[in-house]
Design an enzyme around this catalytic site. Structure first.
Site, PDB file in Angstrom:
ATOM      1  N   LEU A  47     -19.179 -30.977  19.386  1.00 42.52           N
ATOM      2  CA  LEU A  47     -17.854 -31.388  18.900  1.00 42.52           C
ATOM      3  C   LEU A  47     -16.783 -30.900  19.858  1.00 42.52           C
ATOM      4  CD1 LEU A  47     -17.597 -30.955  15.018  1.00 42.52           C
ATOM      5  CD2 LEU A  47     -17.472 -33.048  16.384  1.00 42.52           C
ATOM      6  N   HIS A  48     -16.510 -31.702  20.859  1.00 40.78           N
ATOM      7  CA  HIS A  48     -15.423 -31.375  21.781  1.00 40.78           C
ATOM      8  C   HIS A  48     -14.189 -32.163  21.345  1.00 40.78           C
ATOM      9  CE1 HIS A  48     -15.965 -35.168  24.040  1.00 40.78           C
ATOM     10  NE2 HIS A  48     -17.245 -34.998  23.796  1.00 40.78           N
ATOM     11  N   PHE A  49     -13.141 -32.105  22.140  1.00 38.03           N
ATOM     12  CA  PHE A  49     -11.844 -32.608  21.699  1.00 38.03           C
ATOM     13  C   PHE A  49     -11.843 -34.096  21.333  1.00 38.03           C
ATOM     14  CE2 PHE A  49      -7.295 -33.622  22.080  1.00 38.03           C
ATOM     15  CZ  PHE A  49      -6.822 -32.698  21.166  1.00 38.03           C
ATOM     16  N   GLU A  56     -20.380 -42.035  21.819  1.00 38.98           N
ATOM     17  CA  GLU A  56     -20.760 -41.508  23.129  1.00 38.98           C
ATOM     18  C   GLU A  56     -22.212 -41.865  23.415  1.00 38.98           C
ATOM     19  OE1 GLU A  56     -19.930 -37.312  23.000  1.00 38.98           O
ATOM     20  OE2 GLU A  56     -17.795 -37.650  23.292  1.00 38.98           O
TER      21      GLU A  56
END
Length: 89
Positions: free
Chosen positions: A15-17, A88
């Protein structure tokens, strides 16, 4: 009435930005509140900064709890987003 569901973060980067902003954007479309739990940490699902503090990596089990009038719809939308890998590859 609160509803909850456990999902697993599939993204290689966790969980990145970018996925957090997608999560927050979906959460803000609904009236229900949402809390996200990862291990011993929890965050308001409408707060990008709190979501970053979860430090959820690939494979992390995350419990999403929604509470409010449209909680079921919100939970389904968020679970679908997470399970899709946030678009993604």
């Amino acid at each position: 009435m609160a509803v909850e569901r456990e999902v697993i973060i599939p993204n290689k980067e966790g969980l990145h930005f970018r996925p957090i902003m997608q999560f927050v954007d979906v959460a803000q479309r609904y009236q229900a509140g949402v809390t996200v739990h990862c291990e011993d940490r929890s965050a308001d699902g409408r707060s990008p900064m709190e979501m970053l503090m979860l430090v959820a990596t690939q494979g992390s089990k995350v419990r999403v709890v929604a509470d409010g009038a449209d909680a079921g719809e919100l939970l389904e939308a968020l679970a679908s987003l997470v399970e899709s890998g946030f678009g993604e590859a």
